[in-house]
Scaffold this active site. Structure first.
Site, PDB file in Angstrom:
ATOM      1  N   ASN A 175       0.937  -1.538  -0.042  1.00  0.00           N
ATOM      2  CA  ASN A 175      -0.036   0.105  -0.378  1.00  0.00           C
ATOM      3  C   ASN A 175       1.187   1.282   0.271  1.00  0.00           C
ATOM      4  O   ASN A 175       0.612   2.440   0.597  1.00  0.00           O
ATOM      5  CB  ASN A 175      -0.650   0.312   1.114  1.00  0.00           C
ATOM      6  CG  ASN A 175      -2.081  -0.783   1.152  1.00  0.00           C
ATOM      7  OD1 ASN A 175      -2.435  -1.110  -0.151  1.00  0.00           O
ATOM      8  ND2 ASN A 175      -3.326  -0.554   1.923  1.00  0.00           N
ATOM      9  N   GLY A 263     -10.349   0.062  -2.174  1.00  0.00           N
ATOM     10  CA  GLY A 263     -10.995  -0.785  -1.443  1.00  0.00           C
ATOM     11  C   GLY A 263     -10.892  -2.425  -2.396  1.00  0.00           C
ATOM     12  O   GLY A 263     -10.913  -3.504  -1.878  1.00  0.00           O
ATOM     13  N   ALA A 264     -10.099  -2.602  -3.489  1.00  0.00           N
ATOM     14  CA  ALA A 264     -10.251  -3.465  -3.592  1.00  0.00           C
ATOM     15  C   ALA A 264      -9.040  -4.403  -3.029  1.00  0.00           C
ATOM     16  O   ALA A 264      -8.934  -6.071  -3.111  1.00  0.00           O
ATOM     17  CB  ALA A 264     -10.221  -3.721  -5.232  1.00  0.00           C
ATOM     18  N   GLY A 265      -8.352  -3.860  -3.126  1.00  0.00           N
ATOM     19  CA  GLY A 265      -6.797  -4.371  -2.573  1.00  0.00           C
ATOM     20  C   GLY A 265      -7.041  -5.119  -1.305  1.00  0.00           C
ATOM     21  O   GLY A 265      -5.829  -6.270  -0.504  1.00  0.00           O
ATOM     22  N   ASP A 266      -7.621  -4.422  -0.450  1.00  0.00           N
ATOM     23  CA  ASP A 266      -8.388  -4.599   0.864  1.00  0.00           C
ATOM     24  C   ASP A 266      -8.680  -5.995   1.276  1.00  0.00           C
ATOM     25  O   ASP A 266      -9.421  -6.944   1.928  1.00  0.00           O
ATOM     26  CB  ASP A 266      -8.662  -3.630   1.571  1.00  0.00           C
ATOM     27  CG  ASP A 266      -7.966  -2.066   1.823  1.00  0.00           C
ATOM     28  OD1 ASP A 266      -6.879  -2.782   1.323  1.00  0.00           O
ATOM     29  OD2 ASP A 266      -8.552  -1.252   1.923  1.00  0.00           O
TER      30      ASP A 266
END
Ligand code: KDG
Length: 324
Positions: A175, A263-266
């Site tokens: 991140n 938010g996709a990575g989370d």
């Protein structure tokens, strides 16, 4: 029972109307922050999770805590700081452009209002605040955002990667947020590489790895970072390459129309980590990540509403292939 802990800043998110920020008369309020998002994803997937953080003694902080509690996340280790505000960010939709193509591509711009926030005062002492949460959990997740918040927050993430390992996994998502490193004296690449080397599970975007470490090539990154047993390199929209010890697996991304990528990575990390803690077959871990990321990519909030666990389970089993 708490099985996982995430450590990092939660942010109130003010989402503008599509188009230039100066033309947005009203904003929708939601919640964000990478580790907060992962905490809600893990909880939705059936993993008891606590969020370790600091919020201001203000309405935004109370909102974040309520948001998490409503979703079943343990907030008993959240400290309320009456001297500092809760951080927030404004989401400008369309990257400041009202061009339909930009809006359609899901481009959003994040404007941070978080300097001196309550969570920027996170420090190694917050590890003691958890009333034994730390000792009992099996996994601790944080990201390069926590590391970037302040020198005391860097000391906290250094302490996490130095914890005795045997019973606890350390999970780290790169991140990389350049806006947070501008004010720091530390070199982002050195500091982030140190966290990566100290983790057991590491997630990197190929594009951000290119920016920080000069390469987005999965094999090259594995050579640079042989330490984490799980190393996941995400090449957004194309594929994900996972390394598990000496094994390697590449899985193509799911094809879908992206509404918004934040938010996709989370959600990916939440899916992967939940599947790992549930002892699912290794070849399903990346699929769990993809399926959860898909839920985030097709919605506008930072916090994804994930498919029910039974749906995930059968979809992952149907599409998973083996490690080579
Ligand atoms: O991964 C999504 C996060 O980037 C977002 O929720 C906000 O944590 C955030 C940040 O600092 O960028």
């Amino acid at each position: 029972r708490i099985r996982a802990i995430t450590v990092g800043e939660g942010l109130a998110v003010l989402v503008a109307r599509p188009g230039p920020l100066e033309d947005s008369p009203t904003f929708d309020r939601t919640a964000g922050g990478a580790e907060l998002n992962v905490a809600t994803a893990l909880t939705q997937l059936g993993i008891g999770t606590a969020w370790v953080s600091r919020v201001g003694d203000d309405g935004f902080g109370r909102y974040l805590v309520r948001h998490l509690r409503e979703r079943g996340v343990d907030t008993s280790a959240v400290y309320t700081d009456s001297a500092r505000p809760t951080g927030l960010y404004v989401k400008e939709r369309g990257g400041g452009s009202s061009h339909p193509a930009d809006l359609a591509a899901g481009a959003s711009r994040m404007l941070y209002y978080r300097t001196g926030s309550a969570a920027s005062a996170l420090s190694p002492t917050d590890l003691d605040a958890g009333n034994g949460l730390l000792e009992q959990c099996e996994l601790i997740h944080f990201t390069g955002i926590t590391t970037a918040l302040s020198p005391s927050a860097t000391a906290l993430t250094d302490a996490l990667t130095a914890l005795p390992r045997r019973e606890r996994l350390i999970s780290f998502d790169l991140n990389y947020r350049p806006a947070l490193w501008i004010r720091r004296e530390e070199n982002a690449a050195d500091t982030l590489a140190r966290q990566l080397r100290g983790s057991d599970v590491a997630f990197l975007g190929a594009d951000e790895a290119q920016e920080v470490f000069g390469t987005g090539d999965p094999e090259r990154l594995r050579e640079m970072f042989p330490q984490p047993r799980h190393l996941v390199v995400k090449n957004s929209g194309h594929s994900v390459t996972g390394f598990l010890g000496a094994l390697r697996l590449e899985v193509p991304a799911l094809r879908l129309e992206v509404t918004e990528a934040i938010g996709a990575g989370d959600a990916f990390a939440g899916g992967y980590l939940a599947a790992l803690l549930q002892g699912r077959p290794h070849e399903q871990l990346l699929r769990y990540g993809h399926l959860c990321a898909a839920a985030a990519l097709t919605g506008t909030g930072d916090v994804a509403e994930l498919p029910p666990p039974a749906v995930l389970e059968s979809a992952a089993a149907a599409t998973a292939s083996g490690w080579a």
